[in-house]
Write a protein that holds these residues in place. Structure first.
Motif, PDB file in Angstrom:
ATOM      1  N   TYR A  23      -0.684  -6.149  -1.210  1.00 25.71           N
ATOM      2  CA  TYR A  23      -1.344  -5.770   0.050  1.00 25.71           C
ATOM      3  C   TYR A  23      -1.176  -6.829   0.776  1.00 25.71           C
ATOM      4  O   TYR A  23      -1.346  -7.957   0.457  1.00 25.71           O
ATOM      5  N   TRP A  61      -7.625  -2.480   8.324  1.00 22.15           N
ATOM      6  CA  TRP A  61      -8.096  -2.812   6.915  1.00 22.15           C
ATOM      7  C   TRP A  61      -9.262  -1.836   6.443  1.00 22.15           C
ATOM      8  O   TRP A  61      -9.350  -1.472   5.063  1.00 22.15           O
ATOM      9  N   VAL A 110      -8.679   0.206   2.858  1.00 20.78           N
ATOM     10  CA  VAL A 110      -9.534   0.176   1.825  1.00 20.78           C
ATOM     11  C   VAL A 110     -10.180   1.745   1.556  1.00 20.78           C
ATOM     12  O   VAL A 110     -10.532   2.024   0.297  1.00 20.78           O
ATOM     13  N   MET A 151      -7.287   3.356  -0.175  1.00 20.41           N
ATOM     14  CA  MET A 151      -7.427   3.053  -1.603  1.00 20.41           C
ATOM     15  C   MET A 151      -8.085   3.756  -2.392  1.00 20.41           C
ATOM     16  O   MET A 151      -7.894   4.078  -3.611  1.00 20.41           O
ATOM     17  N   ALA A 176      -5.251  -4.676  -6.119  1.00 16.50           N
ATOM     18  CA  ALA A 176      -4.333  -5.063  -5.089  1.00 16.50           C
ATOM     19  C   ALA A 176      -3.784  -6.378  -5.285  1.00 16.50           C
ATOM     20  O   ALA A 176      -4.637  -7.490  -5.878  1.00 16.50           O
ATOM     21  N   LEU A 189     -12.175  -5.445  -0.498  1.00 12.75           N
ATOM     22  CA  LEU A 189     -11.643  -4.775  -1.505  1.00 12.75           C
ATOM     23  C   LEU A 189     -12.900  -4.656  -2.522  1.00 12.75           C
ATOM     24  O   LEU A 189     -12.710  -3.631  -3.274  1.00 12.75           O
ATOM     25  N   HIS A 190     -13.495  -5.670  -2.861  1.00 14.49           N
ATOM     26  CA  HIS A 190     -14.652  -5.470  -3.889  1.00 14.49           C
ATOM     27  C   HIS A 190     -15.333  -4.406  -3.474  1.00 14.49           C
ATOM     28  O   HIS A 190     -15.840  -3.560  -4.334  1.00 14.49           O
ATOM     29  N   HIS A 213     -14.955  -1.964  -2.103  1.00 15.90           N
ATOM     30  CA  HIS A 213     -14.257  -0.369  -2.337  1.00 15.90           C
ATOM     31  C   HIS A 213     -13.758  -0.359  -3.766  1.00 15.90           C
ATOM     32  O   HIS A 213     -12.901   0.585  -3.916  1.00 15.90           O
ATOM     33  N   VAL A 227     -11.952  -2.393  -5.657  1.00 17.97           N
ATOM     34  CA  VAL A 227     -10.679  -2.925  -5.779  1.00 17.97           C
ATOM     35  C   VAL A 227     -10.531  -4.140  -6.261  1.00 17.97           C
ATOM     36  O   VAL A 227     -10.973  -4.948  -5.615  1.00 17.97           O
ATOM     37  N   ALA A 261      -8.787  -7.784  -7.578  1.00 15.00           N
ATOM     38  CA  ALA A 261      -7.765  -8.657  -6.816  1.00 15.00           C
ATOM     39  C   ALA A 261      -6.817  -9.135  -7.915  1.00 15.00           C
ATOM     40  O   ALA A 261      -7.284  -9.882  -8.649  1.00 15.00           O
ATOM     41  N   ALA A 315     -14.241 -10.186  -6.829  1.00 16.04           N
ATOM     42  CA  ALA A 315     -12.768  -9.275  -6.834  1.00 16.04           C
ATOM     43  C   ALA A 315     -11.925  -9.918  -7.553  1.00 16.04           C
ATOM     44  O   ALA A 315     -10.744  -9.155  -8.067  1.00 16.04           O
ATOM     45  N   TRP A 321       1.618  -1.515  -0.672  1.00 15.67           N
ATOM     46  CA  TRP A 321       0.468  -0.655  -0.262  1.00 15.67           C
ATOM     47  C   TRP A 321       0.817   0.119   0.914  1.00 15.67           C
ATOM     48  O   TRP A 321       1.159   1.460   0.894  1.00 15.67           O
TER      49      TRP A 321
END
Ligand code: GLA
Length: 645
Positions: A16, A26, A30, A33, A41, A70-71, A73, A75, A77, A142, A346
């Protein structure tokens, strides 16, 4: 269900690169995603110049926001240390850190991986950046694993600058002890190369004629080690701050340049980037060999960290993956032990050299075929969560040794440049794969006693490690030829294997291009040998030509020797499989059968429907249907059968 990281189930996601997009995008990233079931990601791989726009001036704000998003949603890292491309300000301040070719050309900035592996400046700076990254994100929820560097040796495997020369000399001194030791090991009495001090030794730059092959072999070892030193330096920095977090670096499938046995021992998770060519109908076989290597490196589940949703952007012609192929290839990686499927990348880029490389979310957005395939795969991976952490075992091992590979494919001094290790490996792997027989790769020094059959397609260098193996053994041509310093064994090949195999090689008999040599068990091209029996019996003779009537394939006790490269090893293979008591799974041509723990993967790589007799009964995890007896498998479709015991 024990995964590679704290993320439960199989990992799904991709590289990503949010720094290539305005922040408004962004939020959509997410959201999509989450919709696709992405749970990991890979971020910040090439972000150094954005994270540190000037020496010591960090700009972590944007990455903080990415990590938070990310966190939020769901996802995790795979966070890169961002060291894969040093920024322009660093390169301009230290132009000597750019790599130099064997011809003395210093490569320019403007691509990626623009560093000399031996640059003390680069090493100092990556340790500083990795430390800063670890300190910044150590407690971020994350952060699931560290991604050190990126595809070591992709663009920069070696550098021939004065700094590399210094580093090489230090490495040589540690290996050979003294200049006399080096002279002996390199055989410098040949062609007047006797050195009287290490300061006279240089990397194998372009020279008037062939360069000393022992020097080249040490150079290959050194180059692999020099890059590994960089990896280790970053790992040590990360360990100081986040001792509990696992580290990986993404391998490049079976790669000549790096000794992956050594590298894998240095990492916590083996991960691989795999790009089989969609235009090659047999590419799934070669890539299966790579996947089996990845599983064998640590004898544990590994991670497919990059693959392509459809076309790549770096071949002469970049064929897309037709419908179903991305899913099929992804399931194939799982079958061979990956605990997830990740992609490059992505969101499809709109600029740069990879703007035509496919992505999970194509230029055309959610209306596209590509996005539908992403959604489908995400749903499938959810159904397969329980296979995470399970491991496949094998009864057959193929021996693979990097020293041997480097020696075998040394330029300019071999009986034939046509004898390539991958061809030798594949000549055995292909029919094993077609028979649904699980295969491990193994370094010659590993304990091989658990295998019923061990095949060393070639061990040009070494060979003594095989002497302790007591099972059914097959050794391929041009083995046991040289010692660790590339010096021919007294008395000739197969050197340390002479007694075990009961043969002696009188003369190499490489076959000119376009010619073939018949044997009782098939035709050889590329390579043959003039063989003398010394305790072995003949299984097949050469027929016709200058070798007519001489032994081609021999056996002594449990050890079979092939002195030639057969176009089709099937008759020999079937016989040794029967002797070893190894059985496969019968499937039609083009269908791959792979067992992973209690799960049987059946993958139809053909474009037609295939009828398969299931070896047992069970439920297909993908369709949640009970299955037994005969089934029909649609083109490019697969089943993952949870077998009932
Ligand atoms: C490699 C790199 C990625 C990307 C892909 C494209 O795997 O690691 O950054 O360039 O190739 O196929």
């Amino acid at each position: 269900m024990v995964g590679l990281t704290r993320v439960p189930g199989l990992l799904f996601g991709g590289d990503y690169n949010p720094e290539q997009w305005p922040e408004e995008v962004w939020a959509e990233d997410v959201r999509l995603m989450a919709e696709a079931g992405v749970n990991m990601a890979t971020v910040a791989v090439f972000s150094w110049s954005r994270l540190e726009p000037g020496q010591g001036e960090y700009d972590f704000g944007w990455l903080d926001r990415v990590m938070d998003l990310l966190h939020a949603h769901g996802v995790a890292a795979d966070l890169a240390t961002a060291t894969a491309t040093p920024p322009p300000w660093l390169v301009r301040a230290h132009p000597e850190m750019l790599p130099v070719t064997a011809d003395g050309v210093r490569l320019e900035f403007g691509s990626r991986q623009g560093y000399c592996p031996s640059s003390p400046v680069y090493k100092r700076e990556i340790v500083r950046l990795a430390t800063a990254m670890a300190e910044r994100y150590r407690d971020h929820p994350a952060l699931a694993m560290w991604h050190i560097g990126n595809e070591y040796a992709d663009h920069t495997l070696e550098c021939f600058c004065p700094e590399s020369a210094r580093h090489f000399r230090t490495w040589l001194e540690a290996r050979h002890g003294s200049i006399d030791g080096l002279n002996a090991a390199w055989g410098t009495s040949c062609w007047g190369q006797h050195y009287t001090g290490f300061d006279q030794v240089e990397p194998p730059r372009t020279a008037p004629g062939p360069v000393n092959p022992a020097q080249v072999l040490d150079w290959r070892r050194f180059c692999s080690d020099a890059l590994l030193e960089l990896f280790e330096a970053e790992k040590a920095a990360l360990r100081r701050v986040t001792p509990e977090l696992k580290v990986t670096t993404n391998f490049m499938s079976i790669l000549h340049g790096l000794d992956y046995w050594k590298w894998a021992a240095a990492e916590d998770i083996v991960s691989d980037d795999a790009y089989p060519d969609p235009a090659d109908p047999s590419s799934h076989v070669g890539i299966a060999l790579s996947y089996d290597l990845m599983r064998s490196l640590k004898q544990a589940p590994w991670l497919l960290l990059e693959s392509s949703p459809s076309a790549v952007s770096w071949r002469e012609v970049n064929a897309p993956k037709p419908p179903g192929m991305m899913r099929l290839h992804s399931l194939q990686a799982l079958a061979h032990g990956s605990d997830g499927v990740m992609f490059f990348q992505w969101r499809q880029a709109r600029y740069g050299p990879e703007k035509f490389h496919s992505a999970m979310l194509p230029h055309g957005g959610t209306e596209t075929r590509g996005w539908q395939e992403t959604l489908r795969l995400g749903a499938d991976l959810g159904r397969l969560a329980e296979i995470a952490g399970t491991h496949a075992t094998a009864e057959v091992a193929l021996v693979l040794d990097w020293d041997s590979w480097w020696g075998l494919e040394a330029p300019e001094s071999m009986p034939s440049n046509r004898l390539r290790l991958k061809d030798l490996l594949l000549s055995w792997y292909r029919p094993l794969h077609a028979r649904g027989i699980a295969v491990d790769l193994a370094p010659p020094g590993r304990d091989l006693s658990g295998y019923k059959l061990v095949i060393a397609p070639n061990l040009y260098l070494g060979g003594e490690e095989l002497l302790s193996y007591e099972g059914e053994l097959v050794v391929g041509p041009f083995s046991g030829v040289v010692d660790v310093n590339d010096q021919v064994r007294d008395g000739g090949a197969p050197g340390p294997l002479r007694e075990l195999l009961g043969v002696r090689v009188d003369e190499w008999w490489p076959l000119p291009d376009g010619t073939a040599q018949k044997t009782d068990l098939g035709t050889a091209s590329t390579w043959a040998e003039w063989l003398r029996l010394d305790g072995a019996e003949t299984l097949a003779h050469y027929r016709g030509g200058d070798l007519d009537g001489l032994p081609a394939i021999t056996r002594k006790g449990r050890a079979t020797y092939l002195s030639c490269l057969l176009d089709d090893v099937t008759p020999v293979l079937d016989e040794v499989l029967a002797r070893a008591g190894v059985e496969g799974i019968e499937v039609p041509a083009g269908v791959e059968a792979v067992r992973r723990g209690d799960y049987l993967f059946l993958l139809n790589h053909t474009t037609t429907q295939q009828r398969i007799a299931l070896p047992g009964a069970g439920a297909d995890l993908l369709t949640q249907t009970a299955m037994s007896g005969e089934i029909q498998l649609a083109p490019r479709d697969a089943i993952v059968l949870k077998e009932t015991r």
